[in-house]
Scaffold this motif. Structure first.
Motif, short mmCIF file in Angstrom:
data_model
loop_
_atom_site.label_atom_id
_atom_site.label_comp_id
_atom_site.label_asym_id
_atom_site.label_seq_id
_atom_site.Cartn_x
_atom_site.Cartn_y
_atom_site.Cartn_z
N THR A 226 0.85 -1.18 0.00
CA THR A 226 0.00 0.00 0.00
C THR A 226 0.89 1.23 0.00
O THR A 226 1.42 1.62 1.05
N HIS A 227 1.07 1.78 -1.17
CA HIS A 227 1.93 2.94 -1.40
C HIS A 227 3.37 2.64 -0.99
O HIS A 227 4.13 2.11 -1.78
N THR A 228 3.74 2.90 0.26
CA THR A 228 5.12 2.66 0.69
C THR A 228 5.22 1.56 1.75
O THR A 228 6.33 1.28 2.20
N ILE A 229 4.12 0.97 2.14
CA ILE A 229 4.12 -0.05 3.18
C ILE A 229 4.07 -1.43 2.53
O ILE A 229 3.14 -1.75 1.79
N ILE A 230 5.09 -2.24 2.81
CA ILE A 230 5.13 -3.63 2.33
C ILE A 230 4.77 -4.54 3.49
O ILE A 230 5.35 -4.44 4.57
N THR B 140 4.91 8.64 -13.37
CA THR B 140 3.65 8.42 -14.06
C THR B 140 3.53 6.98 -14.55
O THR B 140 2.46 6.36 -14.46
N PHE B 141 4.63 6.44 -15.06
CA PHE B 141 4.60 5.06 -15.56
C PHE B 141 4.25 4.10 -14.44
O PHE B 141 3.40 3.22 -14.59
N GLY B 142 4.90 4.24 -13.30
CA GLY B 142 4.61 3.36 -12.18
C GLY B 142 3.20 3.52 -11.66
O GLY B 142 2.56 2.55 -11.25
N ASP C 98 0.57 0.41 -11.60
CA ASP C 98 -0.06 -0.07 -10.37
C ASP C 98 -1.58 0.00 -10.47
O ASP C 98 -2.28 -0.91 -9.99
N THR C 99 -2.11 1.05 -11.08
CA THR C 99 -3.55 1.18 -11.20
C THR C 99 -4.14 0.12 -12.11
O THR C 99 -5.15 -0.52 -11.77
N THR D 165 -2.24 2.16 -4.15
CA THR D 165 -0.85 2.50 -4.48
C THR D 165 -0.76 3.34 -5.74
O THR D 165 -0.03 4.33 -5.81
N GLY D 166 -1.52 2.94 -6.78
CA GLY D 166 -1.50 3.69 -8.02
C GLY D 166 -2.02 5.10 -7.85
O GLY D 166 -1.46 6.06 -8.40
N THR D 167 -3.09 5.26 -7.07
CA THR D 167 -3.65 6.59 -6.84
C THR D 167 -2.67 7.47 -6.07
O THR D 167 -2.49 8.66 -6.37
N ALA D 168 -2.03 6.88 -5.06
CA ALA D 168 -1.06 7.65 -4.28
C ALA D 168 0.12 8.09 -5.14
O ALA D 168 0.58 9.24 -5.05
#
Length: 509
Positions: A120-124, A282-284, A288-289, A296-299
């Protein structure tokens, strides 16, 4: 009468009372088998992995010894190694799907079933549940800083592939990972800074700038990277770094007419915008989205918009300050690429790719591939725009062609497709459309909003088309490695087998 308490019969010699704690037995999908021999407690090394695999692969009627292991220590060591590997590739530029797939494949290779991984964004987060006792062991890690380091990403991806194919001792795997993390950069900081300067100079030449404009863009990009790096070392938020970077371009552009009155100063600003947008995620975010990691993609998309907003604020603010001092930039953004200067544009595109490869430390063996695909993408883009397909569809077509060829190039140079695709598409970053929208918005023209939306559409088209190309490649050739869950998008940063036959796997990409 006196009550006589009930008496418990003494156990017979043939029925001993077993009060010892039952040792852990590795889970098996069928009925547990009897223990025929006693074996020592296994550790998370090659012997333990072999014993666990032999037990799980044996039929239910076999009399093979049940491996007695310290499940907690074994699980913790494997989860810790897996988290470290996932953190390195995620922090070096890989998407959430690639990191999650790598974690699931690694834990399965080391004999752990029932593992769940999420980002989730930066949390693994990584959790393993014991199928016999239903007890869970969880690990989480916060990836605070993310930088594009494709040399480290490639080396770690190769290590992950080796461990999936043939797991080694956890201690040995940790040593190999520590060697990768602590190794010296592929190029020094000065050469990386020169690489980002080449991105700015190549962008100026790509949109029609002359020698003075190219030199000014090179110097401006060098100063921008110097200042943003200094701010980053002092933990200044990324938004303010891009504000400072965006303000540098107009400052250098204001002095270009003093040297060459016939030069167009706006091209220096556009070149610095392209240089700053080259590292935007932007690519990442799109990857992710489209892969189902919506949070994660939205963040990451919000992060990209925040960086772009800081860039716009820096350019607009610097231009207003210069206007107060009577320095009119006379900015025009009517430069359109044509096929008439194809040779210059191809050379400029290659210079941009080389500079970006230096800045992100692309492995040397992949340098010629990214340069070739960068030129191919530029040719497709110019041909499509001159054929009247528009900026968005032309960008998508170029990204699709580069993405299909990247699958072949990745196999040749043993580099993840993500590295090749991102580098090849840098010359197509929509800096000119973004600058047009900025100029029109500063003049109160509502059409500027449409140009800003066009720039966003171009960025999404580049990422979505490249991802679709990899999805087609992996669907047609068929990744042979099976994971515990079905992922939506393609794997672009971890090697997969391109073969539908499990007995004879094909080459990795």
């Amino acid at each position: 009468m006196t009550a006589v308490p009930p008496t418990t019969p003494n156990p017979t010699p043939t029925e001993p009372v077993n009060i010892a704690r039952t040792p852990y037995r590795a889970p098996h999908p069928t009925t547990p088998r009897p223990v025929t021999t006693s074996i020592p407690i296994l550790r998370a090394d090659a012997t333990g992995i072999a014993a666990v695999r032999a037990y799980e692969d044996a039929p239910s009627t076999s009399t093979i010894a049940v491996p007695v292991i310290d499940i907690a220590a074994y699980t913790r060591s494997v989860l810790d190694l897996t988290m470290r590997l996932a953190e390195v590739i995620f922090a070096s530029g890989a998407g959430a799907e690639d990191a999650t797939a790598a974690m699931l494949a690694l834990t399965r290779a080391y004999g752990l079933r029932g593992t769940e991984a999420n980002i989730t964004h930066t949390i693994i987060t990584l959790t393993h549940e014991d199928q016999s006792t239903h007890e869970s062991i969880s690990r989480s890690r916060d990836v605070k800083y993310r930088t594009l380091n494709y040399a480290k990403l490639t080396a770690t991806s190769e290590l992950i592939a080796d461990l999936i194919e043939e797991p080694t001792d956890v201690a040995e795997a940790r040593k190999r990972l520590a060697t990768i993390v602590s190794s010296k950069p592929q190029v020094t900081l000065l050469y990386r800074r020169i690489g980002w300067s080449l991105v700015g100079a190549g962008a100026a030449a790509l949109i029609g700038g002359g020698p003075i404009v190219v030199i000014a863009a090179f110097i401006a990009a060098f100063v921008i990277d110097l200042l943003t790096t200094a701010l980053d070392n002092r933990r200044v938020p990324l938004f303010y770094q891009t504000v400072v970077g965006g303000a540098i371009g107009p400052l250098f552009a204001a002095f270009v007419p003093l040297v060459d009155p016939t030069a167009t100063p706006s091209l220096v600003v556009v070149a610095t915008i392209i240089m700053l947008l080259a590292g935007v995620t932007t690519f990442g975010a799109v990857h992710d989205t489209l892969s189902g990691f919506y949070l994660t993609g939205t963040a990451r998309l919000i992060e990209a918009l925040l960086i772009t907003g800081g860039l716009v604020a820096g350019v607009a603010g610097s231009s207003l300050v210069l206007a107060r001092f009577g320095l009119d930039l006379r900015i025009t953004a009517d430069v359109t690429p044509t096929l008439g200067i194809l040779a210059i544009q191809l050379v400029a595109a290659v210079v941009i790719v080389v500079g970006f490869a230096l800045g992100t430390q692309v492995p040397w063996r992949a340098l010629w591939v990214v340069c070739l695909l960068g030129a191919v993408a530029e040719v497709i883009y110019l041909g499509a725009t001159n054929a009247g397909f528009g900026l968005v569809w032309s960008s998508g077509a170029a990204a699709m062609g580069a993405g299909l060829l990247a699958a072949v190039g990745a196999r040749i140079v043993r580099t993840p497709p993500l590295v090749i695709i991102v580098c090849a598409l840098v010359p197509l970053v929509p800096g000119l459309a973004l600058f047009r929208g900025l100029l029109q918005m500063s003049d109160g023209d509502i059409n500027g909003l449409l140009n800003l939306l066009t720039a966003g559409a171009i960025a999404v088209a580049l990422a979505a088309s490249a991802i679709l190309a990899q999805l087609i490649v992996q669907y047609v050739w068929g990744p042979g490695r099976r994971l515990q869950r079905r992922f939506v998008g393609p794997l672009m940063a971890v090697p997969v087998r391109l073969s539908r036959k499990s007995a004879a796997p094909g080459p990795r990409i």
